[in-house]
Design an enzyme around this catalytic site. Structure first.
Site, PDB file in Angstrom:
ATOM      1  N   ASP A 333      -1.817   3.147  -1.099  1.00 26.72           N
ATOM      2  CA  ASP A 333      -1.265   2.418  -2.300  1.00 26.72           C
ATOM      3  C   ASP A 333       0.185   1.934  -1.787  1.00 26.72           C
ATOM      4  O   ASP A 333       0.555   1.159  -2.837  1.00 26.72           O
ATOM      5  CB  ASP A 333      -1.072   3.276  -3.427  1.00 26.72           C
ATOM      6  N   LYS A 360      -8.807  -2.817  -5.316  1.00 28.64           N
ATOM      7  CA  LYS A 360      -7.930  -1.959  -6.074  1.00 28.64           C
ATOM      8  C   LYS A 360      -7.530  -2.613  -7.327  1.00 28.64           C
ATOM      9  O   LYS A 360      -8.348  -3.602  -7.884  1.00 28.64           O
ATOM     10  CB  LYS A 360      -6.489  -1.952  -5.316  1.00 28.64           C
ATOM     11  N   ARG A 364      -5.283  -6.801  -3.756  1.00 27.21           N
ATOM     12  CA  ARG A 364      -3.976  -6.779  -3.050  1.00 27.21           C
ATOM     13  C   ARG A 364      -3.871  -7.394  -1.628  1.00 27.21           C
ATOM     14  O   ARG A 364      -2.469  -7.955  -1.526  1.00 27.21           O
ATOM     15  CB  ARG A 364      -3.660  -5.232  -3.046  1.00 27.21           C
TER      16      ARG A 364
HETATM   17  C1  S3P Z   1      -6.511   7.885  -5.934  1.00 27.03           C
HETATM   18  C2  S3P Z   1      -7.046   7.580  -4.927  1.00 27.03           C
HETATM   19  C3  S3P Z   1      -6.870   6.358  -4.041  1.00 27.03           C
HETATM   20  C4  S3P Z   1      -5.670   5.681  -4.754  1.00 27.03           C
HETATM   21  C5  S3P Z   1      -5.722   5.666  -6.094  1.00 27.03           C
HETATM   22  C6  S3P Z   1      -5.685   7.004  -6.779  1.00 27.03           C
HETATM   23  C7  S3P Z   1      -6.916   9.258  -6.654  1.00 27.03           C
HETATM   24  O1  S3P Z   1      -7.979   5.663  -4.417  1.00 27.03           O
HETATM   25  O2  S3P Z   1      -5.848   4.331  -4.285  1.00 27.03           O
HETATM   26  O3  S3P Z   1      -4.411   4.886  -6.579  1.00 27.03           O
HETATM   27  O4  S3P Z   1      -6.016   9.874  -7.527  1.00 27.03           O
HETATM   28  O5  S3P Z   1      -7.831   9.725  -6.558  1.00 27.03           O
HETATM   29  P1  S3P Z   1      -9.363   5.665  -3.350  1.00 27.03           P
HETATM   30  O6  S3P Z   1      -9.553   7.155  -3.030  1.00 27.03           O
HETATM   31  O7  S3P Z   1     -10.606   5.053  -4.119  1.00 27.03           O
HETATM   32  O8  S3P Z   1      -8.880   5.037  -2.197  1.00 27.03           O
END
Ligand code: S3P
Length: 450
Positions: A333, A360, A364
């Site tokens: 992120d 996302k 991005r």
């Molecule tokens: C998150 C996991 C991440 C992240 C998202 C929040 C979470 O996504 O990018 O903002 O809280 O499990 P991914 O696990 O799909 O990469």
């Protein structure tokens, strides 16, 4: 010229105007960031499916956790009004969610939609329909639907695996899933499904993604076997979770904006208090340190099973670097804001293995390449990353767009701190998804009266 930070509201849209402080003004002081978004979601999830009461301190008041709370209220959990002091959740127990009378709304939140599919698919009864905003309806759900279906789940979705989705509760069987992507959302979805199934549900990923679910599930009493060296975790079901007291630390993904602001602004000295420094999230600290930033971890401590520290950042010249491989899930992120840091580092920065950024809240890679170019940065998009030519003294203020993506909006606001003149950020209302107080903190560190 003094700094000016103005937020203009028109109907449901906001525009943020940022004119940076004059050179010679140094960003200084101490600040706090809101509660961690991932941990806030999980506290609401586990509190709702546990037995007894869960108390959450420090919950993020952003729109995303609001979506999770709204879904669980519709499923019968009693959740007190959200605030950052104390939220009480009266859990229903893992298998006693109520069939809602309407479609569940996950808003902009991928975490809400993907994780809840695991909870709902493994319920003993009920039919559940779910949707989200335009961004969420364009994000892939097949990554959780397919493994859930392999466990026996009955799920309908739009062609290609997009929301709206519907779930008919049905008996599931446990499985050992080799995920092709390192995704905490996929892993957490399947672990939550595994809570309701007799036997061992295992998820193995190519690299270790954030492990907040594993930590919190253990704290709530689930039988969790962790094998981090082979990126594998197992939950043994059926599990009975017991309500807990959760203290949510500050979000390192929100702190990253101030870390980069401090790292690129001559004379800066910022202290960011009470930040979660779980090693599955600290890739941004390692990269900034490798680029030459002066980032220190002070007063390290443990808060309800999560490591926490205060972070001090002081300006130092940065040098470009390569960001690729296993570190990517640990800073997934933070890539938009690291791209901003790279613009002001000497030499080239190469980001690879980050194709996940295309799915996302916005694409991005495309959006950051386009919007930073509008400010005069030199960068090129790769299929799975970015090549950023650094050495920029400053950018040139212009009109840019968040593309409805909170992290893009905030990254552009930090880039504006080293741009000449005024930068206009359209779609700034997206910031409220994860950091409603961002603009006030920006004003605070720039010496603009609140
Ligand atoms: C998150 C996991 C991440 C992240 C998202 C929040 C979470 O996504 O990018 O903002 O809280 O499990 P991914 O696990 O799909 O990469």
């Amino acid at each position: 010229m003094t700094a000016a930070i103005t937020l203009i509201e028109e109907a449901s849209r906001q525009t943020l105007l940022v004119t940076p402080p004059p050179s010679g003004f140094s960003l200084a002081g101490s600040l706090q960031v809101p509660g961690d978004k991932s941990i806030s979601h999980r506290a609401l999830f586990l509190g709702s499916i546990a037995e007894g009461q869960t108390v959450i301190e420090g919950l993020l008041l952003g729109e995303d956790p609001g979506s999770t709370a709204a879904c669980f209220r519709a499923l019968g959990a009693e959740i007190s009004p959200l605030n950052s002091q104390q939220v009480e959740v009266q859990g229903l127990g893992q298998d006693r969610l109520r069939e809602p009378i309407d479609v569940l709304q996950a808003g902009n939140s991928g975490t809400t939609l993907r994780l809840i599919l695991g909870v709902l698919a493994s319920q003993p009864r009920g039919f559940f329909a779910l949707t989200g905003d335009a961004s969420l309806r364009s994000r892939p759900m097949a990554r959780v639907i397919q493994p859930l279906e392999a466990m026996g789940a009955k799920i309908w979705s739009r062609r290609g695996g997009y929301a709206p989705v519907a779930v008919q509760a049905s008996p599931l069987k446990p499985m050992h899933y080799h995920s092709p992507i390192a995704s905490a959302q996929v892993k957490s979805c399947l672990l939550l499904a595994g809570l309701g199934i007799e036997g061992e549900t295992t998820v193995q990923e190519p690299y270790l993604s954030r492990d907040h679910s594993e930590r919190m599930l253990k704290a709530f009493g689930a039988d969790v076997l962790r094998e981090p060296e082979c990126h594998r975790v197992t939950v043994v079901g059926p599990a009975r979770l017991q309500g807990q007291h959760v203290v949510v630390p500050g979000d390192i993904s929100s702190a990253a904006f101030w870390l980069v602001a401090g790292a690129i602004t001559p004379g800066a000295d910022l202290l960011i208090e009470n930040v979660g420094v779980n090693p599955t999230r600290t890739g941004v600290l390692e990269v900034l340190q490798a680029m030459g930033a002066q980032v220190e971890l002070l007063n390290p401590r443990q808060v309800t099973g999560e490591p926490v520290a205060d972070l001090r950042v002081r300006y130092a010249p940065l040098i470009g670097c390569t960001i690729a491989g296993g570190i990517i899930p640990r800073l997934i992120d933070e890539i938009p804001i690291l791209a901003v840091a790279a613009v002001f580092a000497t030499g080239q920065t190469v980001i690879r293995d980050a194709a996940e950024l295309r799915v996302k809240e916005s694409d991005r890679l495309k959006v950051m390449a386009r919007e930073l170019s509008s400010l005069g940065a030199r960068l090129e998009e790769l299929p799975d990353g970015l090549v950023i030519q650094g050495g920029q003294e400053s950018l040139q203020g212009a009109t840019v767009d968040s593309h409805a993506d909170h992290r893009v909006a905030m990254s552009l606001a930090i880039a504006a701190l080293r741009s000449r003149g005024c930068t206009t950020i359209l779609g700034a209302q997206a910031i409220a998804i994860s950091y409603p107080d961002f603009v006030n903190t920006l004003r605070q560190i720039c010496g603009v009266p609140l």
